[in-house]
Design a protein around this motif. Structure first.
Motif, mmCIF file in Angstrom:
data_model
loop_
_atom_site.group_PDB
_atom_site.id
_atom_site.type_symbol
_atom_site.label_atom_id
_atom_site.label_comp_id
_atom_site.label_asym_id
_atom_site.label_seq_id
_atom_site.Cartn_x
_atom_site.Cartn_y
_atom_site.Cartn_z
ATOM 1 N N LEU A 1 37.221 40.250 54.554
ATOM 2 C CA LEU A 1 37.974 40.966 55.589
ATOM 3 C C LEU A 1 38.607 42.234 55.024
ATOM 4 C CD1 LEU A 1 39.718 38.001 57.415
ATOM 5 C CD2 LEU A 1 37.895 39.440 58.318
ATOM 6 N N MET A 2 39.141 42.134 53.803
ATOM 7 C CA MET A 2 39.750 43.317 53.180
ATOM 8 C C MET A 2 38.696 44.353 52.803
ATOM 9 S SD MET A 2 42.795 41.848 50.879
ATOM 10 C CE MET A 2 44.195 41.056 51.626
ATOM 11 N N ARG B 1 46.266 39.484 58.634
ATOM 12 C CA ARG B 1 45.787 38.110 58.628
ATOM 13 C C ARG B 1 45.011 37.786 57.347
ATOM 14 N NH1 ARG B 1 47.521 39.105 63.164
ATOM 15 N NH2 ARG B 1 47.737 37.755 64.933
ATOM 16 N N ALA B 2 44.249 38.747 56.861
ATOM 17 C CA ALA B 2 43.526 38.547 55.607
ATOM 18 C C ALA B 2 44.514 38.403 54.451
ATOM 19 C CB ALA B 2 42.577 39.713 55.348
ATOM 20 N N GLY B 3 45.583 39.176 54.480
ATOM 21 C CA GLY B 3 46.623 39.059 53.451
ATOM 22 C C GLY B 3 47.300 37.705 53.485
ATOM 23 N N TYR B 4 47.514 37.181 54.688
ATOM 24 C CA TYR B 4 48.104 35.847 54.804
ATOM 25 C C TYR B 4 47.152 34.790 54.260
ATOM 26 C CZ TYR B 4 50.319 31.725 56.739
ATOM 27 O OH TYR B 4 50.905 30.494 56.878
ATOM 28 N N LEU B 5 45.882 34.934 54.558
ATOM 29 C CA LEU B 5 44.894 33.980 54.055
ATOM 30 C C LEU B 5 44.809 34.019 52.534
ATOM 31 C CD1 LEU B 5 41.990 34.340 56.632
ATOM 32 C CD2 LEU B 5 43.466 32.365 56.284
ATOM 33 N N LYS C 1 33.462 32.633 60.338
ATOM 34 C CA LYS C 1 34.613 32.588 59.456
ATOM 35 C C LYS C 1 34.311 33.444 58.245
ATOM 36 C CE LYS C 1 36.436 28.162 60.788
ATOM 37 N NZ LYS C 1 36.912 26.872 60.345
ATOM 38 N N TYR C 2 35.281 34.265 57.869
ATOM 39 C CA TYR C 2 35.124 35.163 56.737
ATOM 40 C C TYR C 2 36.197 34.842 55.710
ATOM 41 C CZ TYR C 2 32.184 37.919 59.834
ATOM 42 O OH TYR C 2 31.192 38.332 60.678
ATOM 43 N N PHE D 1 43.570 33.227 63.620
ATOM 44 C CA PHE D 1 43.379 34.423 62.825
ATOM 45 C C PHE D 1 42.369 35.378 63.425
ATOM 46 C CE2 PHE D 1 44.866 31.357 59.681
ATOM 47 C CZ PHE D 1 45.985 32.035 59.255
ATOM 48 N N GLN D 2 41.796 35.045 64.553
ATOM 49 C CA GLN D 2 40.796 35.921 65.131
ATOM 50 C C GLN D 2 41.435 36.894 66.106
ATOM 51 O OE1 GLN D 2 37.661 33.694 66.845
ATOM 52 N NE2 GLN D 2 36.772 33.157 64.877
#
Length: 173
Positions: free
Chosen positions: A24-25, A74-78, A18-19, A8-9
């Motif tokens: 992230l959003m 990636r933040a949306g996936y997390l 790690k956030y 994810f980076q």
């Protein structure tokens, strides 16, 4: 059996922290306004399908936008991997169509549905491929049109921007 992990980076990141997806959003919306992000995404799409023109913005701005959208995706996936529900007690009869944007009433009630639906239909790599292709085609004049359906990923990204903004707005309350 070998476990596969999704990275994810960003490849240009020098920080190994790690956030949370919410952080992230929040960071994305600190640097990119919702309306400006939608407008830039729309202009990238418009110039990608025009054959004899290219976007007049500085390419570094467009590249930075692509990178920030990549981290946003990636933040949306997390967020879809989390078990939390992002529902709110809003009554459907009081909701204005202007407030909804592209979201349906059900998606407005639970913005997590937007992300689940988007990642059910497309993977992170397909969203990255879409963004890279649209940026590539918008920065130059080409005779070729995109070879895939570009409308669905565009709609999903626009809805994800609305849903993420709604999640952060509700979290602030």
């Amino acid at each position: 059996m070998k476990k596969t992990r999704t990275d994810f980076q960003c490849p240009f990141s020098a920080v190994d922290k790690k956030y949370s997806p919410e952080q992230l959003m929040e960071t994305y919306f600190q640097f990119n306004d919702l309306a400006a992000s939608k407008k830039r995404l729309n202009s990238i799409m418009n110039y990608a399908v025009k054959r004899n023109s290219w976007i007049r913005e500085d390419p570094s701005v467009i590249f930075h936008f692509r990178q920030s959208m990549q981290s946003f995706i990636r933040a949306g996936y997390l967020i879809t991997l989390k078990k939390n529900k992002w529902t709110a007690n809003t009554q459907s009869e009081n909701i204005s169509p202007l407030v909804l944007g592209l979201l349906s009433e059900k998606e407005y009630q639970n913005p997590l549905l937007v992300f689940k639906k988007a990642f059910k239909e497309y993977s992170i790599q397909e969203f990255d491929y879409f963004m890279s292709g649209m940026v590539y085609l918008s920065l130059g004049m080409y005779d070729n049109l995109p070879e895939r359906n570009i409308v669905s990923p565009y709609i999903h990204l626009t809805k994800m921007l609305d849903a993420a903004y709604l999640i952060l707005e509700r979290k602030a309350k």
